[in-house]
Design a protein around this motif. Structure first.
Motif, PDB file in Angstrom:
ATOM      1  N   ASN A  67       0.806  -1.227   0.000  1.00  0.00           N
ATOM      2  CA  ASN A  67       0.000   0.000   0.000  1.00  0.00           C
ATOM      3  C   ASN A  67       0.841   1.280   0.000  1.00  0.00           C
ATOM      4  OD1 ASN A  67      -2.427  -1.513   0.114  1.00  0.00           O
ATOM      5  ND2 ASN A  67      -2.228  -1.686   2.345  1.00  0.00           N
ATOM      6  N   LEU A  68       1.941   1.252  -0.738  1.00  0.00           N
ATOM      7  CA  LEU A  68       2.759   2.456  -0.850  1.00  0.00           C
ATOM      8  C   LEU A  68       2.105   3.443  -1.820  1.00  0.00           C
ATOM      9  CD1 LEU A  68       6.426   1.077  -1.084  1.00  0.00           C
ATOM     10  CD2 LEU A  68       5.263   2.075   0.905  1.00  0.00           C
ATOM     11  N   PRO A  69       2.276   4.739  -1.585  1.00  0.00           N
ATOM     12  CA  PRO A  69       1.747   5.743  -2.536  1.00  0.00           C
ATOM     13  C   PRO A  69       2.641   5.806  -3.774  1.00  0.00           C
ATOM     14  CG  PRO A  69       2.927   6.828  -0.762  1.00  0.00           C
ATOM     15  CD  PRO A  69       2.886   5.372  -0.397  1.00  0.00           C
ATOM     16  N   PRO A  70       2.202   6.480  -4.825  1.00  0.00           N
ATOM     17  CA  PRO A  70       3.040   6.623  -6.028  1.00  0.00           C
ATOM     18  C   PRO A  70       4.372   7.282  -5.703  1.00  0.00           C
ATOM     19  CG  PRO A  70       0.784   7.261  -6.504  1.00  0.00           C
ATOM     20  CD  PRO A  70       0.854   7.044  -5.019  1.00  0.00           C
ATOM     21  N   SER A  71       5.431   6.776  -6.360  1.00  0.00           N
ATOM     22  CA  SER A  71       6.771   7.313  -6.143  1.00  0.00           C
ATOM     23  C   SER A  71       7.591   7.091  -7.404  1.00  0.00           C
ATOM     24  CB  SER A  71       7.431   6.615  -4.944  1.00  0.00           C
ATOM     25  OG  SER A  71       7.584   5.222  -5.204  1.00  0.00           O
ATOM     26  N   GLY A  86       2.204   3.217  -7.096  1.00  0.00           N
ATOM     27  CA  GLY A  86       2.155   2.647  -5.761  1.00  0.00           C
ATOM     28  C   GLY A  86       2.134   1.124  -5.803  1.00  0.00           C
ATOM     29  N   TYR A 136      -7.778   3.076   0.456  1.00  0.00           N
ATOM     30  CA  TYR A 136      -6.907   3.333  -0.696  1.00  0.00           C
ATOM     31  C   TYR A 136      -7.767   3.386  -1.958  1.00  0.00           C
ATOM     32  CZ  TYR A 136      -3.565   1.730   2.805  1.00  0.00           C
ATOM     33  OH  TYR A 136      -2.845   1.585   3.958  1.00  0.00           O
ATOM     34  N   ALA A 178      -7.425   4.851  -4.714  1.00  0.00           N
ATOM     35  CA  ALA A 178      -6.693   4.817  -5.985  1.00  0.00           C
ATOM     36  C   ALA A 178      -6.585   3.398  -6.525  1.00  0.00           C
ATOM     37  CB  ALA A 178      -5.304   5.421  -5.816  1.00  0.00           C
ATOM     38  N   HIS A 179      -6.594   2.393  -5.652  1.00  0.00           N
ATOM     39  CA  HIS A 179      -6.515   1.001  -6.095  1.00  0.00           C
ATOM     40  C   HIS A 179      -7.726   0.620  -6.940  1.00  0.00           C
ATOM     41  CE1 HIS A 179      -3.575  -0.256  -2.640  1.00  0.00           C
ATOM     42  NE2 HIS A 179      -3.177   0.811  -3.316  1.00  0.00           N
ATOM     43  N   TYR A 182      -7.706   3.388 -10.641  1.00  0.00           N
ATOM     44  CA  TYR A 182      -6.865   3.123 -11.813  1.00  0.00           C
ATOM     45  C   TYR A 182      -7.492   2.099 -12.760  1.00  0.00           C
ATOM     46  CZ  TYR A 182      -3.265   5.551  -9.066  1.00  0.00           C
ATOM     47  OH  TYR A 182      -2.561   6.472  -8.338  1.00  0.00           O
TER      48      TYR A 182
END
Length: 305
Positions: A77-81, A87, A270, A272-273, A276
């Motif tokens: 569950n990391l954010p975009p990087s 993520g 989350y 965003a999961h 997308y």
């Protein structure tokens, strides 16, 4: 009375005109269809979007250089990087790579299932219409029986018997969709079989199989292309729904449907999961639908100008 000297009333020199001259260039049906399709800006944009999606489904999983199958809970569950562009999911897998890999599987399943649907429906409908009589009645009753059964029930039975996987899913999606193509082809061939060239071919001794393969099916090709283009988005949606409900593909196999199902479970924390794959699915289905509408207009001979 003086004759009129105005040049507007002079007789044209008929020797300058050729009665056999064709003003409009002679182009084939397919060239004319492509010409009219190019005039449809939305259809061309949709085609370009689909080409980009197809290319990304092939090269996208390797662009980020991250593994999309290895479980790494320590980075879940990391954010975009810069490392993980979209993520990671709840098991630490790269979302960017999984998104394009899931799109690839969804496209493959949809295109193969739609192609099998068109092929089976085309052959069945052609035989049914050309032979006619008792054979047509029996084959038509089979189509009506299959249409009367909800497709979800048939799909469930097939997947329960054959198990979950790509081949059972392809078989289930094909079995539940080919009847519409068969009915369409039957209606078209019922019109074509009364044509003079069909009767002439039969009078010269051509077999039924030769008449169907050499004359009838090629003259329904435009309808089959249109049916293929319009069937793909529906099959993508069906496959997504089945996978979302947990009766389609099962881990480790995945598609956009399984990604949506996983994103729905994590939506509260989350979102965003879920966002997308939802955006990608909407873009894919919308592009296919717009392209299908453009093909319908381009392949209709009554709209030729």
């Amino acid at each position: 009375m003086n004759s009129l000297a105005d040049k507007r009333f002079e007789l044209a020199d008929q020797s300058k005109f050729n009665a056999d001259e064709v003003v409009r260039p002679n182009i084939s049906y397919w060239q004319d269809a492509w010409r009219r399709l190019k005039k449809n800006k939305l259809a061309m944009i949709s085609m370009a979007v689909l080409m980009i999606l197809f290319i990304m489904s092939l090269i996208g999983p390797g662009l980020s250089g991250q593994n999309y199958t290895t479980l790494m809970p320590e980075i879940k569950n990391l954010p975009p990087s810069n490392t993980y562009w979209l993520g990671t999911d709840y098991l630490g897998r790269d979302l960017f790579s999984r998104l394009w890999k899931g799109l690839r599987f969804s496209i493959i399943v949809a295109v193969v299932a739609a192609s099998l649907k068109v092929i089976i429906g085309c052959i069945y409908g052609a035989v049914m219409a050309y032979l006619g009589g008792f054979v047509d009645d029996i084959m038509m009753r089979i189509v009506e029986v299959l249409n009367s059964i909800p497709y979800l029930i048939v799909t469930l039975i097939i997947l329960v018997v054959l198990g979950n996987g790509y081949l059972p899913l392809l078989f289930a999606l094909c079995i539940t969709n080919w009847t519409s193509t068969a009915r369409m082809v039957r209606g078209q061939i019922l019109k074509l079989r009364e044509s003079e060239y069909i009767m002439a071919s039969a009078a010269l001794g051509a077999s039924s199989a030769r008449v169907i393969v050499r004359h009838l099916i090629p003259n329904t090709l435009s309808l089959l292309i249109l049916d293929l283009a319009t069937s793909i988005p529906y099959i993508i949606f069906d496959e997504t729904v089945l996978s979302f409900l947990g009766i389609g593909l099962q881990p480790p196999a995945f598609s956009l449907g399984t990604l949506l199902s996983a994103g729905q479970e994590a939506m509260a924390f989350y979102p965003a999961h879920l966002l997308y794959p939802s955006l990608l699915l909407c873009l894919l289905v919308l592009s296919f639908n717009i392209l299908g509408d453009g093909l319908r207009d381009a392949l209709d001979p009554q709209l030729r100008d």
